[in-house]
Design an enzyme around this catalytic site. Sequence first.
Site, mmCIF file in Angstrom:
data_model
loop_
_atom_site.group_PDB
_atom_site.id
_atom_site.type_symbol
_atom_site.label_atom_id
_atom_site.label_comp_id
_atom_site.label_asym_id
_atom_site.label_seq_id
_atom_site.Cartn_x
_atom_site.Cartn_y
_atom_site.Cartn_z
ATOM 1 N N ARG A 66 0.821 -1.212 0.000
ATOM 2 C CA ARG A 66 0.000 0.000 0.000
ATOM 3 C C ARG A 66 0.855 1.262 0.000
ATOM 4 N NH1 ARG A 66 -2.621 -3.684 2.956
ATOM 5 N NH2 ARG A 66 -1.499 -3.055 4.830
ATOM 6 N N GLU A 103 5.074 -10.190 14.178
ATOM 7 C CA GLU A 103 4.446 -10.657 15.414
ATOM 8 C C GLU A 103 4.800 -12.132 15.658
ATOM 9 O OE1 GLU A 103 0.283 -10.032 15.342
ATOM 10 O OE2 GLU A 103 0.031 -10.578 17.451
HETATM 11 P P1 AMP Z 1 5.014 -2.586 11.393
HETATM 12 O O1 AMP Z 1 6.237 -3.189 10.759
HETATM 13 O O2 AMP Z 1 4.563 -3.328 12.610
HETATM 14 O O3 AMP Z 1 5.182 -1.095 11.648
HETATM 15 O O4 AMP Z 1 3.812 -2.760 10.366
HETATM 16 C C1 AMP Z 1 3.648 -1.859 9.315
HETATM 17 C C2 AMP Z 1 3.229 -2.536 8.045
HETATM 18 O O5 AMP Z 1 2.190 -3.489 8.248
HETATM 19 C C3 AMP Z 1 2.693 -1.506 7.075
HETATM 20 O O6 AMP Z 1 3.262 -1.744 5.789
HETATM 21 C C4 AMP Z 1 1.192 -1.684 7.096
HETATM 22 O O7 AMP Z 1 0.666 -1.639 5.781
HETATM 23 C C5 AMP Z 1 0.944 -3.039 7.746
HETATM 24 N N1 AMP Z 1 0.022 -2.974 8.912
HETATM 25 C C6 AMP Z 1 0.362 -3.248 10.203
HETATM 26 N N2 AMP Z 1 -0.686 -3.120 11.017
HETATM 27 C C7 AMP Z 1 -1.741 -2.733 10.238
HETATM 28 C C8 AMP Z 1 -3.118 -2.397 10.501
HETATM 29 N N3 AMP Z 1 -3.643 -2.447 11.735
HETATM 30 N N4 AMP Z 1 -3.889 -2.040 9.458
HETATM 31 C C9 AMP Z 1 -3.379 -1.965 8.206
HETATM 32 N N5 AMP Z 1 -2.099 -2.263 7.900
HETATM 33 C C10 AMP Z 1 -1.277 -2.649 8.890
#
Ligand code: AMP
Length: 178
Positions: A66, A103
């Site tokens: 995205r 996770e």
């Molecule tokens: P992080 O590495 O944990 O910061 O996760 C970020 C990535 O995961 C981004 O590229 C987001 O598109 C996706 N992502 C994580 N959590 C969500 C959420 N609650 N809703 C939509 N996309 C998410």
Amino acid sequence: MTQPCPTPSEIERAIRTIPDFPKPGIQFKDITPVLANARLFAGSIELLAGGLKPGMVDAVVGIDARGFIFAAAVAIKLQAGFVPVRKKGKLPFRTHEQEYDLEYGKGIVAVHVDALKPGSRVLLVDDLLATGGTAMAAAALVQRLGARILEISFLIELGFLHGREKLKDFPVKSLVVY
Ligand code: AMP
């Protein structure tokens, strides 16, 4: 006459939260209603570019998948190139790879070895900051190519996950914080 730029709270009202997608416990932030609204989409690009003007950045790096939508549009606005950071195995040429924590388990992102010139000025863009692992891995790839991150911009930040702390070495901007 052009319409006024939307406020971040107008963008926030268009973001749809889908409970338990793609798995139980995740509150998924669905940005498709923002994309479908011409004014909100254009406004989000305006706000993501922020104070940056054409000539200030050489490349906008977008994160799979995205992030590409926003980063590519910001790149056109700033008259900069667009560089994709993709999940491992998707880029056709030689790549650098960077592992990061998910996770459950590990993720790996990749960038083409010749995607950025050393010393080039980069704006890194993704749709959402959660734990910060993905953005930190993308930032590490940019730095491995010898490029310089001016700013990291997100449409959405899940503040309660403190991803910003992981990115503390960079200026971080987000439009809508939950
Ligand atoms: P992080 O590495 O944990 O910061 O996760 C970020 C990535 O995961 C981004 O590229 C987001 O598109 C996706 N992502 C994580 N959590 C969500 C959420 N609650 N809703 C939509 N996309 C998410």
